[in-house]
Write a protein that holds these residues in place. Structure first.
Motif, mmCIF file in Angstrom:
data_model
loop_
_atom_site.group_PDB
_atom_site.id
_atom_site.type_symbol
_atom_site.label_atom_id
_atom_site.label_comp_id
_atom_site.label_asym_id
_atom_site.label_seq_id
_atom_site.Cartn_x
_atom_site.Cartn_y
_atom_site.Cartn_z
ATOM 1 N N VAL A 53 10.691 6.780 -6.182
ATOM 2 C CA VAL A 53 12.015 6.870 -5.569
ATOM 3 C C VAL A 53 12.021 7.900 -4.446
ATOM 4 O O VAL A 53 12.576 7.661 -3.363
ATOM 5 C CB VAL A 53 13.084 7.221 -6.628
ATOM 6 N N ALA A 54 11.403 9.038 -4.691
ATOM 7 C CA ALA A 54 11.364 10.086 -3.666
ATOM 8 C C ALA A 54 10.633 9.592 -2.416
ATOM 9 O O ALA A 54 11.046 9.874 -1.282
ATOM 10 C CB ALA A 54 10.677 11.332 -4.226
ATOM 11 N N ASP A 55 9.564 8.859 -2.616
ATOM 12 C CA ASP A 55 8.812 8.326 -1.473
ATOM 13 C C ASP A 55 9.666 7.342 -0.677
ATOM 14 O O ASP A 55 9.709 7.397 0.563
ATOM 15 C CB ASP A 55 7.542 7.629 -1.963
ATOM 16 N N ARG A 78 2.034 2.152 -10.909
ATOM 17 C CA ARG A 78 1.324 3.128 -11.737
ATOM 18 C C ARG A 78 1.914 4.532 -11.596
ATOM 19 O O ARG A 78 1.675 5.393 -12.450
ATOM 20 C CB ARG A 78 -0.157 3.142 -11.370
ATOM 21 N N LEU A 79 2.662 4.770 -10.533
ATOM 22 C CA LEU A 79 3.240 6.092 -10.288
ATOM 23 C C LEU A 79 4.538 6.271 -11.074
ATOM 24 O O LEU A 79 5.235 5.301 -11.368
ATOM 25 C CB LEU A 79 3.519 6.273 -8.794
ATOM 26 N N PRO A 80 4.896 7.518 -11.395
ATOM 27 C CA PRO A 80 6.178 7.769 -12.065
ATOM 28 C C PRO A 80 7.349 7.301 -11.197
ATOM 29 O O PRO A 80 7.286 7.377 -9.962
ATOM 30 C CB PRO A 80 6.193 9.296 -12.234
ATOM 31 N N VAL A 81 8.406 6.823 -11.836
ATOM 32 C CA VAL A 81 9.567 6.317 -11.102
ATOM 33 C C VAL A 81 10.129 7.378 -10.158
ATOM 34 O O VAL A 81 10.473 7.091 -9.010
ATOM 35 C CB VAL A 81 10.659 5.838 -12.087
ATOM 36 N N LYS A 82 10.205 8.612 -10.628
ATOM 37 C CA LYS A 82 10.761 9.688 -9.801
ATOM 38 C C LYS A 82 9.987 9.848 -8.501
ATOM 39 O O LYS A 82 10.566 10.037 -7.424
ATOM 40 C CB LYS A 82 10.758 11.002 -10.589
ATOM 41 N N GLY A 116 0.774 -1.239 0.000
ATOM 42 C CA GLY A 116 0.000 0.000 0.000
ATOM 43 C C GLY A 116 0.803 1.285 0.000
ATOM 44 O O GLY A 116 0.214 2.369 -0.010
ATOM 45 N N LEU A 117 2.128 1.201 0.009
ATOM 46 C CA LEU A 117 2.951 2.406 0.057
ATOM 47 C C LEU A 117 3.220 2.923 -1.359
ATOM 48 O O LEU A 117 3.320 2.134 -2.309
ATOM 49 C CB LEU A 117 4.267 2.115 0.771
ATOM 50 N N PRO A 118 3.376 4.239 -1.526
ATOM 51 C CA PRO A 118 3.547 4.806 -2.871
ATOM 52 C C PRO A 118 4.728 4.217 -3.653
ATOM 53 O O PRO A 118 4.619 4.013 -4.866
ATOM 54 C CB PRO A 118 3.758 6.299 -2.586
ATOM 55 N N TYR A 119 5.843 3.917 -3.005
ATOM 56 C CA TYR A 119 7.004 3.413 -3.756
ATOM 57 C C TYR A 119 6.752 2.034 -4.367
ATOM 58 O O TYR A 119 7.471 1.611 -5.280
ATOM 59 C CB TYR A 119 8.259 3.401 -2.873
#
Length: 206
Positions: A53-55, A46-50, A39-42
């Protein structure tokens, strides 16, 4: 086993198991169950790699970042548990650092076992395994042995050089290893390159 879905996003959790052993030898390490991070953004493909990585970096401690930047020789481990306890990001096999038996199947099993240990960390970042296959996957019995780069360069045939790289890459990947420390970018015309002259193809680009 089937488990109920957890509504809250969480890091991975490691649960040690207490065993009562009778009539057998207890395992050297404490067995454990790992509940995967979820459930964590990283983890969201579907999210951009950048953004992923930041998350991830924003959640890591300094110790975890140092561990991820560390590459250890596999024989330097006191136990496979060191991978999780030191949050190691990478392992390597130097010359002669091989599993027993020294077969492609044993290499693949070894890499898989190391990856399982990386799963026992908070963020379950996959381990990067590297090998020094600079003239063929020479640590593995039965692999195709290639000339050193300087010998390939002396052949003055870029297509042959490309083919040797392709064969080596295929054999390295077949053993489960994603990273080969080759080809080496060295020039025998420099003081630094002189140490690795045999790994230099030529003094100028093709």
């Amino acid at each position: 086993m089937a488990t109920r879905k957890d509504g809250a996003a969480e890091e991975a959790e490691t649960i040690p198991l207490a065993l009562d052993v009778t009539g057998a030898k207890a395992p050297a390490e404490t067995p454990q169950v790992v509940v995967d991070a979820h459930g964590l953004p990283y983890l969201d493909k579907r999210l951009p790699v950048k953004k992923r990585v930041a998350d991830l970096l924003g959640r890591m401690t300094l110790e975890e970042k140092v561990g991820q930047m560390t590459q250890a020789e596999r024989n330097a481990l006191r136990s496979q548990g060191d991978i999780a306890s030191h949050r190691l990001g990478s392992l390597l096999s130097g010359g002669g650092s091989v599993p027993t038996p020294n077969t492609p199947e044993a290499w693949a099993r070894m890499i898989d076992a190391y990856q399982l240990r990386a799963r026992a960390t908070r963020f379950q970042i996959p381990l990067i395994y590297g090998v020094d296959a600079v003239h063929g996957h020479n640590n593995v019995i039965g692999a195709t042995i290639m000339p050193h780069n300087i010998g390939i360069g002396a052949g003055r045939d870029p297509k042959v050089a490309e083919r040797t790289g392709a064969v080596t890459a295929k054999e390295v990947r077949a053993t489960g290893i994603p990273w080969d420390f080759a080809p080496a970018c060295a020039s025998p015309g420099t003081s630094a390159g002189a140490v690795r002259t045999r790994r230099s193809a030529r003094t100028r680009p093709w």
